[in-house]
Design a protein around this motif. Structure first.
Motif, PDB file in Angstrom:
ATOM      1  N   TRP A 108      50.133  51.292  26.672  1.00  0.00           N
ATOM      2  CA  TRP A 108      50.071  52.359  25.681  1.00  0.00           C
ATOM      3  C   TRP A 108      50.664  53.615  26.316  1.00  0.00           C
ATOM      4  N   PRO A 109      52.003  53.768  26.285  1.00  0.00           N
ATOM      5  CA  PRO A 109      52.621  54.912  26.950  1.00  0.00           C
ATOM      6  C   PRO A 109      52.184  56.263  26.373  1.00  0.00           C
ATOM      7  N   GLU A 110      51.845  56.282  25.091  1.00  0.00           N
ATOM      8  CA  GLU A 110      51.450  57.553  24.474  1.00  0.00           C
ATOM      9  C   GLU A 110      50.168  58.117  25.058  1.00  0.00           C
ATOM     10  N   VAL A 111      49.344  57.263  25.666  1.00  0.00           N
ATOM     11  CA  VAL A 111      48.113  57.747  26.311  1.00  0.00           C
ATOM     12  C   VAL A 111      48.083  57.370  27.797  1.00  0.00           C
ATOM     13  N   HIS A 112      49.221  56.873  28.314  1.00  0.00           N
ATOM     14  CA  HIS A 112      49.366  56.519  29.737  1.00  0.00           C
ATOM     15  C   HIS A 112      48.294  55.520  30.175  1.00  0.00           C
ATOM     16  N   ALA A 113      48.131  54.449  29.364  1.00  0.00           N
ATOM     17  CA  ALA A 113      47.080  53.472  29.633  1.00  0.00           C
ATOM     18  C   ALA A 113      47.632  52.045  29.622  1.00  0.00           C
ATOM     19  N   VAL A 114      46.905  51.164  30.324  1.00  0.00           N
ATOM     20  CA  VAL A 114      47.275  49.755  30.438  1.00  0.00           C
ATOM     21  C   VAL A 114      46.001  48.930  30.470  1.00  0.00           C
ATOM     22  N   THR A 115      46.042  47.746  29.857  1.00  0.00           N
ATOM     23  CA  THR A 115      44.961  46.782  30.053  1.00  0.00           C
ATOM     24  C   THR A 115      45.546  45.526  30.683  1.00  0.00           C
ATOM     25  N   LEU A 116      44.782  44.946  31.596  1.00  0.00           N
ATOM     26  CA  LEU A 116      45.176  43.740  32.320  1.00  0.00           C
ATOM     27  C   LEU A 116      44.108  42.675  32.135  1.00  0.00           C
ATOM     28  N   ASP A 117      44.538  41.447  32.031  1.00  0.00           N
ATOM     29  CA  ASP A 117      43.641  40.297  31.901  1.00  0.00           C
ATOM     30  C   ASP A 117      44.256  39.169  32.728  1.00  0.00           C
ATOM     31  N   LEU A 118      43.610  38.811  33.812  1.00  0.00           N
ATOM     32  CA  LEU A 118      44.123  37.768  34.700  1.00  0.00           C
ATOM     33  C   LEU A 118      43.017  36.754  34.943  1.00  0.00           C
ATOM     34  N   TYR A 119      43.290  35.512  34.558  1.00  0.00           N
ATOM     35  CA  TYR A 119      42.339  34.426  34.788  1.00  0.00           C
ATOM     36  C   TYR A 119      43.030  33.397  35.654  1.00  0.00           C
ATOM     37  N   VAL A 120      42.430  33.070  36.777  1.00  0.00           N
ATOM     38  CA  VAL A 120      42.992  32.107  37.712  1.00  0.00           C
ATOM     39  C   VAL A 120      41.933  31.040  37.996  1.00  0.00           C
ATOM     40  N   CYS A 121      42.244  29.816  37.612  1.00  0.00           N
ATOM     41  CA  CYS A 121      41.315  28.700  37.828  1.00  0.00           C
ATOM     42  C   CYS A 121      41.275  28.301  39.300  1.00  0.00           C
ATOM     43  N   ASN A 122      40.168  27.744  39.688  1.00  0.00           N
ATOM     44  CA  ASN A 122      39.950  27.282  41.057  1.00  0.00           C
ATOM     45  C   ASN A 122      39.694  25.784  41.046  1.00  0.00           C
ATOM     46  N   PHE A 123      40.532  25.018  40.350  1.00  0.00           N
ATOM     47  CA  PHE A 123      40.270  23.591  40.193  1.00  0.00           C
ATOM     48  C   PHE A 123      40.405  22.828  41.504  1.00  0.00           C
ATOM     49  N   SER A 124      41.548  22.962  42.190  1.00  0.00           N
ATOM     50  CA  SER A 124      41.751  22.194  43.411  1.00  0.00           C
ATOM     51  C   SER A 124      41.509  23.013  44.675  1.00  0.00           C
ATOM     52  N   GLN A 125      41.474  24.338  44.531  1.00  0.00           N
ATOM     53  CA  GLN A 125      41.194  25.213  45.674  1.00  0.00           C
ATOM     54  C   GLN A 125      40.707  26.545  45.140  1.00  0.00           C
ATOM     55  N   ASN A 126      40.077  27.321  45.982  1.00  0.00           N
ATOM     56  CA  ASN A 126      39.573  28.628  45.572  1.00  0.00           C
ATOM     57  C   ASN A 126      40.723  29.631  45.593  1.00  0.00           C
ATOM     58  N   ASN A 127      41.152  30.070  44.413  1.00  0.00           N
ATOM     59  CA  ASN A 127      42.253  31.010  44.258  1.00  0.00           C
ATOM     60  C   ASN A 127      41.779  32.433  43.994  1.00  0.00           C
ATOM     61  N   SER A 128      40.512  32.726  44.252  1.00  0.00           N
ATOM     62  CA  SER A 128      39.968  34.052  43.958  1.00  0.00           C
ATOM     63  C   SER A 128      40.683  35.154  44.726  1.00  0.00           C
ATOM     64  N   ALA A 129      40.994  34.919  45.989  1.00  0.00           N
ATOM     65  CA  ALA A 129      41.688  35.939  46.784  1.00  0.00           C
ATOM     66  C   ALA A 129      43.081  36.199  46.220  1.00  0.00           C
ATOM     67  N   VAL A 130      43.757  35.149  45.769  1.00  0.00           N
ATOM     68  CA  VAL A 130      45.081  35.291  45.161  1.00  0.00           C
ATOM     69  C   VAL A 130      44.980  36.116  43.880  1.00  0.00           C
TER      70      VAL A 130
END
Length: 135
Positions: free
Chosen positions: A74-96
């Motif tokens: 939202w450039p008019e208010v200089h704002a951003v929203t982020l949504d990142l979901y990373v599965c950990n099925f075969s290894q723990n990807n939380s740090a990534v």
């Protein structure tokens, strides 16, 4: 399906205005961040709001083999929203996931950040697990 779901709201972003207004610039950033080892892009779509002469924000999604990244500006208010979901099925990807999220946040240079983390795929043993029949 265990994984880490990261949400962030960025306020008073002081990055280059193009990053907030231009879908191409947003795409470049998101794909660069998703090149982080442990993340595997399999698809993408970005949408430009406004016009080529007067861009007014962008939204984009990178589909990952591990799940997804969604970013909205939202450039008019200089704002951003982020949504990142990373599965950990075969290894723990939380740090990534945390590294990728921090790289995105840093790129927008926000004055204020609201972050949330949700561990997914781990039923709350103290809560009530519902089924479609009893919702």
């Amino acid at each position: 399906m265990p994984g880490l779901h990261l949400l962030a709201e960025l306020y008073d972003c002081r990055c280059a205005p193009k990053l907030l207004a231009d879908a191409g610039a947003l795409r470049e950033l998101c794909l660069a961040v998703c090149a982080t080892p442990g993340l595997t892009p399999v698809g993408q779509i970005f949408h430009q709001f406004g016009s080529a002469l007067e861009p007014s924000g962008a939204t984009g999604v990178v589909v990952l083999a591990e799940s997804h990244l969604a970013v909205h500006t939202w450039p008019e208010v200089h704002a951003v929203t982020l949504d990142l979901y990373v599965c950990n099925f075969s290894q723990n990807n939380s740090a990534v996931a945390r590294l990728a999220c921090q790289r995105l946040i840093s790129a927008f240079v926000p004055a204020r950040v609201l972050r949330r983390e949700l561990e997914r795929g781990i039923p709350d043993l103290a809560g009530v697990l519902t089924t479609p029949e009893n919702d």
